[in-house]
Every structure is written in C-alpha cells, then in structure tokens.
Design an enzyme around this catalytic site. Sequence first.
Site, PDB file in Angstrom:
ATOM      1  N   GLY A 183     -50.172 -85.676  69.114  1.00  0.00           N
ATOM      2  CA  GLY A 183     -51.640 -86.174  68.940  1.00  0.00           C
ATOM      3  C   GLY A 183     -51.647 -87.403  68.254  1.00  0.00           C
ATOM      4  CG  ASP A 184     -50.430 -87.240  64.145  1.00  0.00           C
ATOM      5  OD1 ASP A 184     -51.432 -87.507  63.731  1.00  0.00           O
ATOM      6  OD2 ASP A 184     -49.682 -86.536  64.030  1.00  0.00           O
ATOM      7  CB  CYS A 185     -47.583 -90.358  69.550  1.00  0.00           C
ATOM      8  SG  CYS A 185     -47.061 -91.705  70.904  1.00  0.00           S
TER       9      CYS A 185
END
Length: 471
Positions: A258-260
Amino acid sequence: MTGRAPLVVVGDVLLDRDIRGSASRLAPDAPAPVVDVTDDLARPGGAGLAAVLAARSGREVVLVTALGEDRASHRVREALDGRVRLVELPLDGSLPVKTRVLADGRPLVRIDRGGGEVGAPGAAAARALADAHAVLVADYGRGTAQALRPLLTDRARRVPLVWDPHPRGGPPAAGARLVTPNAAEASALCPDEGDSPHPLDSLAAHARRGAELAERWGAAAVAVTLGERGVLLTRPLSAAPMLVPSPYRAVGDPCGAGDCFAAVAACALADGSLPEEAVQLAVAAAAAFVGSGGACDPALWRPSFAAGPARPTGGDAFATAADVRARGGTVVATGGCFDLLHAGHVGLLDSARRIGDCLIVCVNSDASLRRLKGPGRPLNPLEDRVRVLAALGSVDAVVAFEEDTPETLLGRLRPDVWVKGGDYSADDLPEAGVLRAWGGQAVVLPYLDGRSTTGIADRAARTASNARPGP
C-alpha cells in the site's frame, strides 16, 4: 536530481522489524512453534517506507514526521540518511516498533510496542509544505497528519495531494487529488448498513464505498486497493468507477504494498499525470514490489539506493541486477528505442522475461534516438517511453543511455543474457563482443512480422494525408 518535481511526504514513521526463520518443532513446555532465527531486519516503516520508495524515482523527497530521542528513532534516522531529507516534529515518548515473527515466510505473531505524543510543528515543517510541489500523506493515525492538518488543507487546494488513510486517523484534507484506502480500511470507514443488495466483497460494494467516501471527503478520486484484483478508481457519486487490474499475480510478502502504491501514484501526479494514469503506474509498481520481496527486499536498503538512478527509470536497474545476482538468478537485458510500443515489442519483452529472473530494458535517450532515426524523432519523449515500458508486467527496470549504442551501459550492468529481436544472428550483434568480457550471452528472438514503429508512423502519416480535404 533529475529535474522531476520534488515531493513532500507527511506522516507517521514506525520501525518495522522482521524476525525470520524456520519452525520444525514445538516447544516442550507449550504447544508453540520454536523458530530457529536466520535473519533479523529492522527498517523504517509507515511514512518512512513510503518516502524511500518515492525517492527511487530520482526526485528530491522531504519527509516531515515526528521522531524522539529513543533508540528506534535513532535507527530510523540512520536508515533514512542520504535517501530523503528529514524535517522533524517533536515526539514525546518513543517511536512505535512493530515486530513480526515469520516462520518459513509465514507470520506467526506480531508484537507492537512504543508510542508517543506528537508535538506542535515548527517553522521548518511549515516552510517545507509551503514549498511543496506535491504532497503524500501516509497517515497511520498516530498524530503527525493531525498536527499539520491546517497546512495540509491549504496545500490540497494548490498542489496534487495524495492521502493514504487509516481508520485510526482523521479524514483526508478536503480537495485531496487521490485517497488510497485498502478494501478493509474502506469497509471500516464506510460500513455497510445491512440493506446492501451486493455481497460485501463484490466490486459493486467496493465501488459504492469508494464513491461515498469521495463525496464525504470532498476528494477528486478514491482508489480502493483490492490486493490481487487490482484497484478500483472511484469518484463522487455521479461517476462510474474504473477497475485497474494487476498486470500479473505477484507472489510474495504484501507488507508495504500500500505504501508503494501511494508513493508511485503521488510521484506520477507530481509529474503531471491524470489520476487514471497514476493509478495504472502504481498498480504495476506495487505488483513488482511484492514480487521482488516487498519491504524486506535487501536491494531496497543497500547504500547504493541512496543516490537514486541517474536517469528516470522504472525501478533501479543496477540494484535490480545486483539483487538477482546475489540470489543466484539470471539477469536478462534488452534494448531499443521503443518510440511507439506495439505488439512486436510486447511479444519480444514477454519472451525475454521468461529467459531469466529479471528483465532490464535499456532505452535510447531522445538525442541518441534522433541521431539514429533522423529529424522528427522521437515521436514520444524519453519520460513517456520509460513510463510506458515500466508499466509492463514483463519489465523489472528501465534505464536510459545517451550514446549511439548501449555498450557502455552494458559494461556497467553486466547482464547474463542480452536479447535482441530480428533476422540477424547473435554473433552479428555489435554488443556480442562486449558481453564476452564477463561471460554474457547474446541471443536473438523471433520478431512479430509486419510490426515496426516506422511502419506505423508512415501509415498514420498516409492516413492523415488522405483524410485532408482537397483544395
């Protein structure tokens, strides 16, 4: 720096620790597995991971976050040094530490400890946001985004702002360009009332939640991430959703995906992409991130990543090659202009990727392509060609070269296999002699007949000419 728009990342940093090993027996005093530890890796998580992933694009990244004087905060500072520029808010307490114990790649238990109170932002944080060309908020509900909310609300009216929300945090700032909850977060933020005609995990249910959240938050778009199914891009209630599927089924640790996704989407919006384009690039990047090992990929934390790529790339080509070699894998590379990506290119790239464990594409710069093809080329600038190639599921990294041939670049990259498409033999390739210096092999793959950029451009020109009205 590459001249790409800088990015400010705001949010809560954690220290993520993964203790990995194998478990083949139970403890004698309790029915609990005994883990024989083989690896113990600590790294920045949360907004820290998002900032590192954004910095892979070669742009300047400023991370505005709360750090204290505890050991975990100092470890985060050391890990981020040289990768991003830190602007700190005070933290009264200790930085949260999230520890996962994994046996044979599967999580057994997670242990959370630490936490503190975020202090008031100073002049440096206000100045960083005032100068921001684009903003990513990685809100883990621990106070950083809330402390900066007035400043974030102001910037959302002026520059692209991506908000990665958390049920424990506050709502995104009104006017956010893109909000990126996962399916579970969207369900928690917009719970069903029991009278929905659709199954809870159906695309229709996710689309309804995303549209309602976009309306509630005053966001231009909400991208609900659905894991292997891809991402559902929704807008306020009047617009139809768009499903962006994952380019392939990525097998690996999804931690940090999700951060990516949020980081790549924010970078794309900073560079002028539409939300639809940003989401497509981010879906492909998240799949590649999971497939390469996710946040635990050793290449992500090597010192060489701190410098960033010298040219705009889809993934860091040299770090990708080094990581594959370290695992004993085969590095495959190919090259070309790729001025208009067509079926012949796609078939060649798909076949080349199946030869080894990664595929790196070496692409001519604009000046190099112009010298090779003549005036009027390129049809598409380098930035666009790199982005299109990087979005393909078969491509692990893209790197540009300025010379007429990629021989100098190959000497640095040192692939095991160099692939070209065409009618000539491998021995006739000009790069064949260079590859022999380190034991590399040049191979030729069949090319799809009748497909070429020049042919497509000529047909388009003839069609345009025939369509012009007569005098």
